[in-house]
Scaffold this active site. Sequence first.
Site, short mmCIF file in Angstrom:
data_model
loop_
_atom_site.label_atom_id
_atom_site.label_comp_id
_atom_site.label_asym_id
_atom_site.label_seq_id
_atom_site.Cartn_x
_atom_site.Cartn_y
_atom_site.Cartn_z
N TRP A 368 5.28 3.30 -6.46
CA TRP A 368 4.26 2.28 -6.72
C TRP A 368 4.29 1.83 -8.18
O TRP A 368 3.69 0.80 -8.51
CB TRP A 368 2.87 2.82 -6.36
N ASP A 369 5.00 2.58 -9.04
CA ASP A 369 5.17 2.17 -10.44
C ASP A 369 5.61 0.71 -10.54
O ASP A 369 5.16 -0.03 -11.41
CB ASP A 369 6.27 2.98 -11.13
N GLU A 495 -2.26 12.68 -9.09
CA GLU A 495 -1.64 13.64 -8.19
C GLU A 495 -2.14 15.06 -8.39
O GLU A 495 -1.64 16.00 -7.75
CB GLU A 495 -0.12 13.57 -8.36
N LYS A 599 -4.16 14.22 -13.87
CA LYS A 599 -2.78 14.11 -14.33
C LYS A 599 -2.54 12.78 -15.04
O LYS A 599 -1.88 12.73 -16.08
CB LYS A 599 -1.84 14.23 -13.13
N GLN A 600 -3.06 11.71 -14.47
CA GLN A 600 -2.79 10.37 -14.99
C GLN A 600 -3.97 9.47 -14.65
O GLN A 600 -4.75 9.75 -13.75
CB GLN A 600 -1.52 9.81 -14.37
#
Length: 798
Positions: A368-369, A495, A599-600
């Site tokens: 998906w980046d 994630e 995580k992000q």
Amino acid sequence: MSEHESQGADRPVFSVEPWCVREPELRLDRLAQTESVFSLSNGHVGMRGNLDEGEPHGLPGTYLNSFYEQRPLPHAETAYGYPEMGQTVINVTNGKVIRLLVDDEPLDVRYGRLHHHERILDMRAGTLTRHVEWTSPADRRIKVTSVRMVSLTQRAVAAICYEVEPVDEAVRVVAQSELVANEALPGGGKDPRASAILSSPLVGEEHVANGTKVLLLHRTRQSGLRMAAGMSHDIEGPESMAIDTESSKDVGRLTVATRLEPGQRLRIVKYISYGWSSRRSRPALHDQVVGALAGARQTGWQGLLDEQREYLDDFWEGADVEVDGDAEIQQAVRFGLFHVLQAGARAERRMIPAKGLTGPGYDGHTFWDTETFVLPVLTYTSPGAAADALGWRHMTLPLARDRANQLGLEGATFPWRTIRGHECSGYWPAGTAAFHINADISDAVVRYVDATQDEQFEREIGLDILVQTARLWRSLGHHDVGGVFRIDGVTGPDEYSAVVDNNVYTNLMARRNLQEAAETAMRHPDVADRLGVNAEEAASWRDAAAAMLIPYDERLGVHPQSESFTNHARWDFSATKPDHYPLLLNYPYFDLYRKQVVKQADLVLALHLCGDAFTDEQKERDFAYYEGLTVRDSSLSAQTQAVVAAEVGQLELAHDYLGETALMDLHDLNHNTRDGLHIASMAGAWSGLVAGFGGMRAGKGTLRFAPRLPGGISRLAFRMRYRGNRIKVSVTGEAARYELLDGRGLTLWHHGERFTLADEPVELPIEQIPVRPAVTQPAGREPAPRRIDPHGRDPRRR
């Protein structure tokens, strides 16, 4: 040992220059990193920046977009819906190799004396140049200059100009130009971000040597793909040259032997071409590669250089970013734009992998980046490349529909990670539950159509994707007894949280997906009818969107990342050792899943992409809350934190995060650049500057800016394309200047003020804002500061 190798290892690898990346001396300890940085690609062919001689190397690599081998995916326990086969990008036939012998001694930088070694990636010329001055163990001194390119105009073609000359006395030289298949590769280790290593994946089918031309054809053992690589040469040198060609199934070689007197030079121009197919016959591929070589030779070396420069001149006219005050960021944003362009320029209905074609990291998969971080940059700078990437997604739509059907859902479920459209993730919370990728793709469709007004694309590609993804959301979610629409059991961008109910990012993006599908179907009723969309179905999408649950924690006054997230225990950051990051390599997932640790950027990504769903106060509170939880174990995070930090007035912090995303690979911040560049992170340099400090937001035909600069940047200027217009925005601490470079003009917004941009530039003031109270990050996870005042104080802490 080289005299350069023995010097200190803590000095910078690259000099800081605005339009090139220069390695002033060879660093064998950083060879794999520099091979990634010096990669050349056009989205179809990718070549790592390996030394011409092939050795020493960190990681050999030549790649063709979407050319892969299959391998079984291991599962500790099988279950319904798990993918059984994975796809791994493979190192194809290497055409970069030109070996050199000087009076029988191979040019090898590890032996003899290396007096000078310099490599230069020129981002305006699109070339990698190498200068070498070396004395052999037998005391023969030579100079070598090579220039390498992968053509942005001739999709199948790469070329190298290789020149050798003696320094002070005559030498006998032998140059061997090669095609090499099935190179041995180093092991990938246990890091899940690295690739699987497949031994000798290519099976030889044909080899031909004729004149100065050599051709090798191979197929993969399992995936059944066929590829061809060819090389042809123009050779200049003394009259007494001996030239020979030979080939075997895995090696093709042209050998040139001659004697060079001082003042003489051997010059070899090597043209290389590639082709692959899952359907075309061996003779067809053979002819395709021969034809590409003929076209390259007809253009000639200088012609290829001229075409490359013209292509890049046009790109930079609509994409360049100028930064005054931070020279590293200036270099990094152009470096990032150059590699983002290389990743997608000639992909042409094939994917843009997370590493581009710069290395085998993540097995060469796309995630998906691409749609969330890379395509926004291409949409506003090289929109044709964005259209091609979305066209590839549309080509894989039948597989996505099959996957949805397998999972008992309507519509389409696009894969979490893939090369050819099949789900390749053995990690089921992502491969099965990360449904947000479907909304990410639909969002990229809407963004592209808004920026280009490409009605044909919307009718032929866009609406089909929007309809199938809307059907997914309508079948995945449900109305509860109170009429609220819920999407339960999903994994959002973070994630470290998995299979949760009502992830805010997912629900907001799904809401937009449903709304846009209904609106687009109304604009094109004939296409909608062909896709089976009736008024009742479109109304159900609107109803679901209107009733979408967006959780909010009244107690804390923030949005929980997902339902109940803010009730979890907080991760003990103070007890986490610095060498235990990334957490995924040091702690069990079950522990991460049940704690407040991120995580992000997840909720913060929603603040950026779905900003109209939040008030300004909510954005400030949400950003501050999640700053204290986000550890940035993903290279995707810093760019989003930079953009939102700038929006909420944390300008110095935004500058810090910009530095992290922009310098991810030039400084090898995650210590894994060896496996390939982080294309999305490099796209983040543009996003941090344009969307962050430029405050650029677009949608529904509206282009808005809210520019403000941190103390360390005195001026920012950027170019972009929108609806047939090419504009330039220049920002200082006091004012912004808007200029129309091409086009009919358009209406813009500056800090909420509407104005028309036409023939004359418009300059508007920027109101100063008070310094915001500092926000805190988890212990030890603060971004490195970009600016320290003369007294050693960090301006963020005022």
